[in-house]
Enzyme design. Structure first.
Site, PDB file in Angstrom:
ATOM      1  N   LYS A   9       0.817  -1.208   0.000  1.00  0.00           N
ATOM      2  CA  LYS A   9       0.000   0.000   0.000  1.00  0.00           C
ATOM      3  C   LYS A   9       0.858   1.268   0.000  1.00  0.00           C
ATOM      4  O   LYS A   9       1.847   1.365   0.732  1.00  0.00           O
ATOM      5  CB  LYS A   9      -0.864  -0.043   1.271  1.00  0.00           C
ATOM      6  CG  LYS A   9      -1.788   1.100   1.440  1.00  0.00           C
ATOM      7  CD  LYS A   9      -2.579   0.921   2.735  1.00  0.00           C
ATOM      8  CE  LYS A   9      -3.233   2.234   3.088  1.00  0.00           C
ATOM      9  NZ  LYS A   9      -4.007   2.152   4.317  1.00  0.00           N
ATOM     10  N   HIS A 190       5.931   6.311  -1.107  1.00  0.00           N
ATOM     11  CA  HIS A 190       7.265   5.680  -1.148  1.00  0.00           C
ATOM     12  C   HIS A 190       7.872   5.494   0.245  1.00  0.00           C
ATOM     13  O   HIS A 190       9.090   5.453   0.378  1.00  0.00           O
ATOM     14  CB  HIS A 190       8.252   6.502  -2.003  1.00  0.00           C
ATOM     15  CG  HIS A 190       7.712   6.895  -3.335  1.00  0.00           C
ATOM     16  ND1 HIS A 190       7.243   5.967  -4.256  1.00  0.00           N
ATOM     17  CD2 HIS A 190       7.543   8.116  -3.903  1.00  0.00           C
ATOM     18  CE1 HIS A 190       6.817   6.599  -5.335  1.00  0.00           C
ATOM     19  NE2 HIS A 190       6.965   7.904  -5.147  1.00  0.00           N
ATOM     20  N   ARG A 191       7.023   5.446   1.253  1.00  0.00           N
ATOM     21  CA  ARG A 191       7.496   5.293   2.653  1.00  0.00           C
ATOM     22  C   ARG A 191       8.319   6.487   3.138  1.00  0.00           C
ATOM     23  O   ARG A 191       9.063   6.377   4.118  1.00  0.00           O
ATOM     24  CB  ARG A 191       8.332   4.003   2.836  1.00  0.00           C
ATOM     25  CG  ARG A 191       7.639   2.719   2.399  1.00  0.00           C
ATOM     26  CD  ARG A 191       6.504   2.379   3.353  1.00  0.00           C
ATOM     27  NE  ARG A 191       5.960   1.071   3.141  1.00  0.00           N
ATOM     28  CZ  ARG A 191       4.845   0.807   2.435  1.00  0.00           C
ATOM     29  NH1 ARG A 191       4.157   1.774   1.872  1.00  0.00           N
ATOM     30  NH2 ARG A 191       4.398  -0.424   2.324  1.00  0.00           N
ATOM     31  N   LEU A 192       8.190   7.615   2.464  1.00  0.00           N
ATOM     32  CA  LEU A 192       8.891   8.822   2.937  1.00  0.00           C
ATOM     33  C   LEU A 192       7.981   9.538   3.932  1.00  0.00           C
ATOM     34  O   LEU A 192       7.549  10.672   3.734  1.00  0.00           O
ATOM     35  CB  LEU A 192       9.249   9.738   1.755  1.00  0.00           C
ATOM     36  CG  LEU A 192      10.331   9.176   0.845  1.00  0.00           C
ATOM     37  CD1 LEU A 192      10.523  10.050  -0.386  1.00  0.00           C
ATOM     38  CD2 LEU A 192      11.649   9.064   1.610  1.00  0.00           C
TER      39      LEU A 192
END
Ligand SMILES: Cc1cc2nc3c(=O)[nH]c(=O)nc-3n(C[C@H](O)[C@H](O)[C@H](O)COP(=O)(O)O)c2cc1C
Length: 212
Positions: A9, A190-192
């Site tokens: 996700k 992007h998990r940032l």
């Protein structure tokens, strides 16, 4: 079997920028809590409470947030339970809220204190009769012989005290976690992810960003 793709996700719901945040983390928490309520976040007032035993073994459990004040976060429980024992050994504890619908997490660290007997009475008196009886008999976290033993004891007390006002048993009451640290986490693409920490230093909140 390895599940490499169990959660692909992307977190796209929002952003968390210092310019839009309150200076006081309690205000920020109030705002996020209100937003979680208005978005119908599931189990919005469920929080995971972490305590640590004298042997430094951590333990976790869900408890319900029953009051938020400018001072802290309150919950109610059995004063002889495992968590209560651990709090008496080490009052430092952590809370975690996860509101998946908003892709938000809040971590809170601080010291836990018992609420006053009057504060505990006030909440206990609001509970329904069955929950009062349960608090009376439960002896949370101790070993019981069987489910039947529990049900029988409940029924006995339920019938016996039916026409009485049930007073709060002394072994049951509230705690308040007084925060010293917060981390607000907002999932990002992007998990940032955004992570903003507030630390209480010399009675003042210091705020800074940490890496995703
Ligand atoms: C949704 C949910 C809400 C709960 N709320 C409470 C609560 O408010 N107080 C409480 O003592 N236990 C609550 N529990 C049970 C605790 O998770 C735990 O089983 C219990 O407090 C005993 O924990 P301990 O043995 O670590 O002391 C809740 C559990 C769930 C899943």
């Amino acid at each position: 079997m390895r599940q490499n793709h169990i959660n692909n996700k992307q977190y796209l719901r929002g952003e968390l920028l210092e310019d839009n945040m309150y200076k006081d983390p309690m205000d920020q928490f109030f705002l996020w809590f209100k937003e979680a309520v208005s978005e119908n976040a599931k189990d919005v007032n469920s929080m995971i409470l972490a305590t640590t035993s004298q042997e430094l073994t951590p333990s976790l459990r869900v408890v319900l947030l029953k009051n938020i004040s400018t001072l802290g976060f309150s919950f109610f429980t059995d004063y002889n339970s495992r968590k209560a024992l651990e709090i008496s050994e080490n009052p430092k504890a952590s809370l975690l809220f996860f509101w998946s619908e908003l892709e938000r997490q809040v971590r809170i660290e601080g010291k836990v204190k018992k609420l006053t007997p009057e504060e505990s009475d006030e909440y206990f008196n609001e509970r329904d009769y069955g929950s009062k009886i349960a608090a009376l008999i439960s002896q949370q976290s101790t070993r019981w012989l069987s489910r039947n033993e529990l049900d029988d004891k409940f029924k006995l007390y339920f019938d016996k005290h039916k026409d009485e006002k049930i007073k709060r048993p002394v072994h049951w009451g509230g705690y308040i976690l007084i925060p010293e640290k917060f981390e607000f986490w907002q999932g990002r693409e992007h998990r940032l992810n955004d992570r903003i920490v507030y630390d209480l230093v010399d009675q003042k909140w210091q705020r800074y960003r940490i890496a995703p």
